[in-house]
Design a protein around this motif. Sequence first.
Motif, short mmCIF file in Angstrom:
data_model
loop_
_atom_site.label_atom_id
_atom_site.label_comp_id
_atom_site.label_asym_id
_atom_site.label_seq_id
_atom_site.Cartn_x
_atom_site.Cartn_y
_atom_site.Cartn_z
N LEU A 118 0.80 -1.22 0.00
CA LEU A 118 0.00 0.00 0.00
C LEU A 118 0.84 1.27 0.00
N ALA A 119 2.16 1.14 0.05
CA ALA A 119 3.02 2.33 0.09
C ALA A 119 2.82 3.26 -1.10
N PRO A 120 2.74 2.75 -2.36
CA PRO A 120 2.52 3.68 -3.50
C PRO A 120 1.20 4.42 -3.40
N PHE A 121 0.14 3.75 -2.92
CA PHE A 121 -1.15 4.42 -2.81
C PHE A 121 -1.12 5.49 -1.72
N SER A 122 -0.43 5.22 -0.63
CA SER A 122 -0.31 6.21 0.43
C SER A 122 0.46 7.43 -0.06
N LEU A 123 1.55 7.20 -0.84
CA LEU A 123 2.33 8.31 -1.37
C LEU A 123 1.50 9.14 -2.33
N ALA A 124 0.72 8.46 -3.19
CA ALA A 124 -0.13 9.19 -4.14
C ALA A 124 -1.19 10.01 -3.41
N SER A 125 -1.75 9.44 -2.36
CA SER A 125 -2.76 10.17 -1.59
C SER A 125 -2.14 11.39 -0.93
N LEU A 128 -1.57 14.08 -3.69
CA LEU A 128 -2.83 14.69 -4.12
C LEU A 128 -3.38 15.63 -3.05
N THR A 129 -3.22 15.26 -1.79
CA THR A 129 -3.70 16.12 -0.72
C THR A 129 -2.97 17.45 -0.72
N ARG A 130 -1.64 17.39 -0.94
CA ARG A 130 -0.87 18.63 -0.98
C ARG A 130 -1.25 19.49 -2.18
N VAL A 131 -1.50 18.83 -3.30
CA VAL A 131 -1.89 19.59 -4.49
C VAL A 131 -3.25 20.24 -4.29
N PHE A 132 -4.21 19.48 -3.72
CA PHE A 132 -5.54 20.03 -3.48
C PHE A 132 -5.48 21.21 -2.51
N ARG A 133 -4.57 21.13 -1.53
CA ARG A 133 -4.46 22.23 -0.57
C ARG A 133 -3.96 23.50 -1.26
N ILE A 134 -3.09 23.34 -2.27
CA ILE A 134 -2.57 24.52 -2.98
C ILE A 134 -3.65 25.16 -3.83
N PHE A 135 -4.44 24.31 -4.54
CA PHE A 135 -5.45 24.84 -5.45
C PHE A 135 -6.84 24.95 -4.81
N ALA A 136 -6.94 24.71 -3.51
CA ALA A 136 -8.25 24.75 -2.85
C ALA A 136 -8.92 26.10 -2.96
N PRO A 137 -8.21 27.25 -2.81
CA PRO A 137 -8.91 28.54 -2.91
C PRO A 137 -9.51 28.80 -4.28
N LEU A 138 -9.03 28.12 -5.32
CA LEU A 138 -9.52 28.38 -6.67
C LEU A 138 -10.75 27.55 -7.03
N ILE A 139 -10.94 26.42 -6.34
CA ILE A 139 -12.05 25.52 -6.67
C ILE A 139 -12.94 25.41 -5.43
N PRO A 140 -14.27 25.71 -5.49
CA PRO A 140 -15.12 25.77 -4.29
C PRO A 140 -15.27 24.44 -3.57
N PHE A 141 -15.36 23.33 -4.32
CA PHE A 141 -15.66 22.05 -3.64
C PHE A 141 -14.42 21.40 -3.06
N LEU A 142 -13.22 21.93 -3.35
CA LEU A 142 -12.01 21.29 -2.85
C LEU A 142 -11.86 21.37 -1.33
N PRO A 143 -12.24 22.46 -0.65
CA PRO A 143 -12.08 22.45 0.82
C PRO A 143 -12.84 21.32 1.50
N THR A 144 -14.07 21.08 1.01
CA THR A 144 -14.84 19.98 1.61
C THR A 144 -14.16 18.64 1.38
N LEU A 145 -13.74 18.41 0.14
CA LEU A 145 -13.07 17.15 -0.17
C LEU A 145 -11.77 17.01 0.59
N LEU A 146 -11.03 18.12 0.70
CA LEU A 146 -9.76 18.07 1.41
C LEU A 146 -9.97 17.76 2.90
#
Length: 510
Positions: A118-125, A128-146
């Motif tokens: 499961l190490a590759p899946f954990s790294l990918a997660s 993705l979490t870090r990327v979503f945190r960067i672009f969260a202010p630009l997309i409305p639904f990202l804060p909820t998902l994050l």
Amino acid sequence: MESTDIDIGDLTPVQQAALEQYTAVTGQDVEAAIPLLQRAQWNTQIAITRFFDGEPEVDPVQEALSAAAPQDTRRQETLAESLQFSRHRSRIPPAPRIVPPPNPELNYRPGFPFNIILAPFSLASYILTRVFRIFAPLIPFLPTLLARLKSQDSTRVSNRRSLKPRDTAARFIREFEEQYGSNQLPFRELGYAHSLDEAKRDLKYLLVVILSPEHDDNDLYVQETLLAPEVIAFVQNKDSNIILWGGSIQDSEAYQVATAFNVTKFPYAALIASTPNSSSSSSFATSGTGMGIIAPLSGLLPPAEFLSKIRRAMDSHMPEINRLRSEQAERNATRSIREQQDSAYDRSLAKDRERAKQKREEEEKRKQEEESERKAEEQREQAAHKSEGWKMWRAVRIKPEPSTSDQNAVRVSLRLPDGSRAMRKFEGSAEVEEIYAFVECAELLDSAVLSKEIAKPEGYDHQYPFKLVSPMPRTVYDINSQGTIREVIGRSANLIVEPIDVDDEDDDDV
């Protein structure tokens, strides 16, 4: 005696029936009966009990009625206010009752082989979490998902052991004090479900605080908002009627509460109260629903704004709370009156049963006495019948008086109880009992009905009701004296027949 101006014709059919039943039992005048029935709320059982036992100094029924009429604080609304309040009512989100499993288990952590897979899946997660945190202010639904991904990730990697709700609350309070020092926040050391039930039962407000230790604003929120003196004073004030419950998002129960409340921003607080749309029925106190979030408080808020939102929500919801409290007071008063009536009825019923029991016992005692007297009379009659039969049997067997030429004869002069005298000779060889039998059967010796065929009564032992006494010197010749008449008395004797009480003689013998 009290007088009343109430006309019987003005009474309702139920009151007239109660008056008729009461007067039929007690026999009291109508003028005195009506005031007593009024004080007993026209309850016949209570009135009858008070008539026989007296009225108490403090009337529990009047106390219950006085407590049953609290001041009506429900406001008089206009049509526009009612419509506005109805729209506000429909916007209140429900506060579900979250009950964790009774036996929480440790969070499952896969073994070493699974960690490698499961190490590759954990790294990918993580990426993705870090990327979503960067672009969260630009997309409305990202804060909820994050927020959801972060909560799931923190739950998945947390080493915290799952505990029961009460133990989880105690751990949260302990860790809160260890991190922020000793404080006076009255966190309830109970699970969320128990706190919610308590707030619903007592018609109080439940303030839920959910903290996320990993959030950047968590420490600032706690130190500047929750631990602000005005916030602590407001929560501690008994007039606020607030129950404070707190939890960490790292714990299973708080995470479930946050998920049910659709929390998208931390730190988070919510004021919960009984909602109008589900608590108006009489079954409110036992219903599984009926609590709603009247003030969601998300994010970092200054103490003044935090308290302002809470007070504003409480003020707008106060009419509904007052209505529910009034209904609850009315239900309690009705239940109290019913309990008083049931208690009075039970006491009256118990007294009636006791009177009936005493009456039955007296009747049984009377019947037993009559039966005992009847048996004793039968025994006396049987004894008298057997005594007469024995006398007839014994009179036939008395030896005739010996002739004048019998040198062994004994001459006896007897003075009877009635003062008369009797002279007779007895055979010297006869026993002393022969003289007793002569005295006892003297009246039957000349009877024509005597016959040899008369049988001795079975099971009968005759006792002579007298004794033979020689006056000078006084000598008692007992029936059981040993020897013949000649040996005991001599050639002649003057004897007195003294009556005795057979029962007293038996007692003396004992």
